[in-house]
Design a protein around this motif. Structure first.
Motif, mmCIF file in Angstrom:
data_model
loop_
_atom_site.group_PDB
_atom_site.id
_atom_site.type_symbol
_atom_site.label_atom_id
_atom_site.label_comp_id
_atom_site.label_asym_id
_atom_site.label_seq_id
_atom_site.Cartn_x
_atom_site.Cartn_y
_atom_site.Cartn_z
ATOM 1 N N THR A 86 3.941 -2.435 3.678
ATOM 2 C CA THR A 86 5.083 -1.561 3.935
ATOM 3 C C THR A 86 6.235 -2.045 3.063
ATOM 4 O OG1 THR A 86 5.860 -3.002 5.691
ATOM 5 C CG2 THR A 86 4.435 -1.179 6.353
ATOM 6 N N TYR A 87 7.220 -1.198 2.870
ATOM 7 C CA TYR A 87 8.382 -1.583 2.085
ATOM 8 C C TYR A 87 9.036 -2.805 2.728
ATOM 9 C CZ TYR A 87 12.754 -1.242 -0.507
ATOM 10 O OH TYR A 87 13.836 -1.532 -1.302
ATOM 11 N N THR A 88 9.113 -2.797 4.055
ATOM 12 C CA THR A 88 9.698 -3.913 4.790
ATOM 13 C C THR A 88 8.946 -5.215 4.515
ATOM 14 O OG1 THR A 88 10.298 -2.389 6.531
ATOM 15 C CG2 THR A 88 10.273 -4.704 7.111
ATOM 16 N N LYS A 89 7.629 -5.136 4.535
ATOM 17 C CA LYS A 89 6.831 -6.340 4.306
ATOM 18 C C LYS A 89 7.029 -6.837 2.869
ATOM 19 C CE LYS A 89 2.783 -8.830 4.971
ATOM 20 N NZ LYS A 89 1.830 -9.335 5.888
ATOM 21 N N ASN A 96 10.864 11.163 -0.907
ATOM 22 C CA ASN A 96 10.439 10.776 0.445
ATOM 23 C C ASN A 96 9.464 9.604 0.425
ATOM 24 O OD1 ASN A 96 11.918 12.822 1.696
ATOM 25 N ND2 ASN A 96 10.285 14.308 1.236
ATOM 26 N N ALA A 97 9.758 8.647 -0.458
ATOM 27 C CA ALA A 97 8.958 7.417 -0.562
ATOM 28 C C ALA A 97 7.504 7.678 -0.945
ATOM 29 C CB ALA A 97 9.052 6.605 0.738
ATOM 30 N N LYS A 98 7.271 8.779 -1.691
ATOM 31 C CA LYS A 98 5.926 9.024 -2.226
ATOM 32 C C LYS A 98 5.791 8.486 -3.654
ATOM 33 C CE LYS A 98 5.976 13.389 -0.891
ATOM 34 N NZ LYS A 98 5.637 14.807 -0.793
ATOM 35 N N LEU A 99 6.947 8.191 -4.265
ATOM 36 C CA LEU A 99 6.977 7.695 -5.647
ATOM 37 C C LEU A 99 7.696 6.344 -5.700
ATOM 38 C CD1 LEU A 99 6.826 7.969 -8.760
ATOM 39 C CD2 LEU A 99 8.850 9.462 -8.643
ATOM 40 N N ALA A 100 7.012 5.342 -6.252
ATOM 41 C CA ALA A 100 7.622 4.020 -6.419
ATOM 42 C C ALA A 100 7.845 3.768 -7.901
ATOM 43 C CB ALA A 100 6.723 2.936 -5.837
ATOM 44 N N ALA A 101 9.035 3.285 -8.257
ATOM 45 C CA ALA A 101 9.337 3.029 -9.666
ATOM 46 C C ALA A 101 9.979 1.656 -9.829
ATOM 47 C CB ALA A 101 10.276 4.110 -10.202
ATOM 48 N N VAL A 102 9.519 0.935 -10.860
ATOM 49 C CA VAL A 102 10.103 -0.363 -11.199
ATOM 50 C C VAL A 102 10.383 -0.371 -12.697
ATOM 51 C CG1 VAL A 102 9.726 -2.855 -11.370
ATOM 52 C CG2 VAL A 102 8.884 -1.610 -9.368
ATOM 53 N N ALA A 103 11.604 -0.774 -13.083
ATOM 54 C CA ALA A 103 11.949 -0.894 -14.503
ATOM 55 C C ALA A 103 12.262 -2.358 -14.789
ATOM 56 C CB ALA A 103 13.155 -0.020 -14.821
ATOM 57 N N ILE A 153 1.973 -3.164 -7.084
ATOM 58 C CA ILE A 153 2.841 -3.485 -5.938
ATOM 59 C C ILE A 153 3.349 -2.191 -5.309
ATOM 60 C CG2 ILE A 153 5.042 -4.530 -5.232
ATOM 61 C CD1 ILE A 153 4.623 -6.610 -7.486
ATOM 62 N N GLY A 154 3.859 -1.283 -6.148
ATOM 63 C CA GLY A 154 4.385 -0.019 -5.642
ATOM 64 C C GLY A 154 3.317 0.815 -4.955
ATOM 65 N N ARG A 155 2.124 0.857 -5.587
ATOM 66 C CA ARG A 155 1.051 1.671 -5.004
ATOM 67 C C ARG A 155 0.582 1.141 -3.666
ATOM 68 N NH1 ARG A 155 -4.641 2.891 -7.941
ATOM 69 N NH2 ARG A 155 -4.706 0.634 -7.829
ATOM 70 N N GLY A 158 2.101 5.234 2.204
ATOM 71 C CA GLY A 158 2.777 6.502 1.949
ATOM 72 C C GLY A 158 3.067 6.782 0.487
ATOM 73 N N VAL A 159 3.057 5.744 -0.349
ATOM 74 C CA VAL A 159 3.290 5.956 -1.784
ATOM 75 C C VAL A 159 2.040 6.559 -2.420
ATOM 76 C CG1 VAL A 159 3.580 4.774 -4.014
ATOM 77 C CG2 VAL A 159 5.064 4.188 -2.083
ATOM 78 N N GLU A 160 2.224 7.643 -3.197
ATOM 79 C CA GLU A 160 1.096 8.249 -3.912
ATOM 80 C C GLU A 160 1.074 7.814 -5.374
ATOM 81 O OE1 GLU A 160 -1.599 9.823 -3.374
ATOM 82 O OE2 GLU A 160 -2.063 10.479 -5.427
ATOM 83 N N VAL A 161 2.253 7.751 -6.003
ATOM 84 C CA VAL A 161 2.304 7.367 -7.415
ATOM 85 C C VAL A 161 3.242 6.176 -7.609
ATOM 86 C CG1 VAL A 161 2.854 8.105 -9.776
ATOM 87 C CG2 VAL A 161 1.916 9.746 -8.152
ATOM 88 N N SER A 162 2.789 5.237 -8.446
ATOM 89 C CA SER A 162 3.623 4.088 -8.780
ATOM 90 C C SER A 162 3.765 4.040 -10.298
ATOM 91 C CB SER A 162 2.947 2.815 -8.259
ATOM 92 O OG SER A 162 3.659 1.679 -8.696
ATOM 93 N N VAL A 163 4.997 3.819 -10.761
ATOM 94 C CA VAL A 163 5.219 3.712 -12.207
ATOM 95 C C VAL A 163 5.988 2.426 -12.513
ATOM 96 C CG1 VAL A 163 7.308 5.186 -12.089
ATOM 97 C CG2 VAL A 163 6.173 4.827 -14.286
ATOM 98 N N LEU A 164 5.498 1.715 -13.534
ATOM 99 C CA LEU A 164 6.212 0.540 -14.043
ATOM 100 C C LEU A 164 6.650 0.868 -15.458
ATOM 101 C CD1 LEU A 164 7.005 -2.548 -14.159
ATOM 102 C CD2 LEU A 164 4.695 -2.941 -15.034
#
Lengths: 318, 318
Positions: A197-200, B216-223, B245-247, B251-257
């Protein structure tokens, strides 16, 4: 597996199952697997929880058989404690457990105090899930896909995904049979292992920030306060696995996580890589566990207990 | 397993083994396992590498049988390509491979082009290690602890530690037999899977700090900027796996770095969980990959490319 235990379970009409407090994948998985199998055999079954089932395991089949104990509940023929090293690990359900005319204690912790009328403790088993698998075989109860999912959860979590040194040829043999039932291993693994989870994650971030290396980077220590938990929004259960972060570092032999329970008590989790016996350290503080994974609860402030642990572990690393 | 292949290998006096370029745990593990077993059977054996064995696998037994190809080397009776989908994956060793009078191609990739004289491709096997295990059985060659360590590395890495959906009942059955040889599974797993560095952990900490959730927390992004890498002391290769990490968030469907390569170029890594085809996104920017894992290099500043990616992925998530 003790014949007497198998016979008594086979003959019983109603059975209640007690996983330990702060139930993990092995406690929950083996409890639900046993409950489902006994229910399929036509028995009355209930799993008595100390807390709600952790979110990560709520997708498992059989959760409908689990609930909290009520003093009005009918007394069962047998109460079975699973994965529970001592009476203290039954939490508030200690009295309820001993109400049944027959109590059975099935576990794999070497430190088990054999507190029930009948006890089966096999410390060569990597998980209680493996013992429940053997029990179901002895009871000649079928393992369907639902039961397999629960047992797989038990077996895989207590071996760290088949990675810990407690993993045996038998562990994989059992996993092989569980997979043959057709469980969706990709989905199951993602739910069990890749479902943070984001929290974790924020707690992980905090833990890395707080991580200290001692003794030429052979000892990793993290101290987490209630304030840290509040700042990240994390719950106690989110701390599961945090101790492994330190151990995963190249060159680290022992990792310790000290977590403030309240103003007077600190929970200590210990992990080692190849040679330090951390169960000895935990036992010296009234706790227990295995050579490579152990824990104890110690009175004192977070800072005091952290320093105490670092000193004891430094000596062990000499 | 083809009888002709088994017979030819059994009769050969000298055999060379070719793992694919950028050899991974399966390529290295299955090559060293086969080499050790054939050497134990009294054959002349050599493993021809394209690059040095990755640091993480240098502890494996049999590395003394591996070296770089030299045009002065004697031609063997059989050259065997392992885990190699097509001739291109032999890199600079393509010509050397076809010098032998008999060439054999043993692989598990569904896309294998069957480029050798004899080909055995089993795309139901989770790893080439599983196929080599079967081959050793057919050859009636014993699997000692050294060979088991190599095969375990092959089998466990290509299944992500028995977690990917390619893991089968047979995978665990083989692992069960490998563990029965007495390999130290705790140490082996740690070397293969739990071997992070403090620097990589500090980069993980930074990545979680920088992680943004959108849609809605379905997409995680890290730059990650070059300044971030410098601040943590991390190298470009330490970024491997950061996109996961993002994936891993519920609830996250897509993660982008997005990672700054230099003032003008940004490397983009994309991962999805269940339905978004990220290879389409990568292809639109001149990159490539698979549905669930893809990448591309984009001109622009880190901030510009990050926003561009978030906008494109938001549309994909509609």
């Amino acid at each position: 597996m003790d014949r007497e235990i198998v016979k008594l379970i086979a003959q019983a009409g109603g059975i209640a199952i007690f996983p330990h407090v702060s139930a993990d994948g092995d406690a929950i998985g083996s409890s639900l697997a046993l409950a489902l199998a006994l229910k399929n055999a036509g028995k009355k079954v209930i799993v008595y929880l100390e807390e709600n089932i952790p979110t990560v395991y709520r997708f498992l089949p059989g959760t409908e058989l689990a609930c909290f104990y009520d003093t009005q509940d009918e007394v069962m023929d047998i109460n079975i404690a699973l994965d529970t090293g001592d009476v203290g690990r039954l939490g508030t359900r200690g009295d309820a457990f001993f109400e049944a005319p027959c109590t059975i204690n099935i576990d794999h912790h070497v430190t088990n105090t054999k507190f029930a009328l009948l006890n089966f403790v096999d410390d060569m088993s990597a998980s209680t899930g493996e013992i429940v698998y053997t029990l179901l075989k002895k009871l000649k109860l079928g393992i369907d896909r639902d039961i397999a999912a629960c047992l797989y959860t038990a077996v895989s979590t207590d071996t760290g995904g088949f990675k810990y040194s407690n993993t045996t040829s038998e562990t994989h043999r059992i996993a092989s049979e569980l997979l043959a039932t057709g469980i969706d291993i990709g989905e199951l693994s993602q739910r069990i292992f890749d479902n943070t989870t984001y929290t974790k994650l924020k707690l992980t971030q905090k833990a890395i920030e707080l991580l200290e290396l001692h003794e030429n980077a052979k000892l990793a220590a993290v101290a987490i306060s209630q304030a840290d938990l509040q700042a990240t929004g994390a719950k106690d259960e989110d701390c599961d696995g945090i101790v492994n972060i330190g151990r995963s570092i190249e060159g680290v032999e022992v990792s310790v996580l000290v977590k403030e329970k309240n103003a007077e008590e600190v929970r200590v989790n210990l992990r080692s890589k190849t040679h330090v016996d951390v169960s000895e350290v935990a036992a010296a503080f009234g706790g227990g566990g295995h050579k490579r994974a152990a824990g104890c609860t110690v009175k004192g402030s977070l800072q005091e207990v952290k320093e105490q642990m670092i000193n004891v572990l430094k000596e062990k690393l000499q």
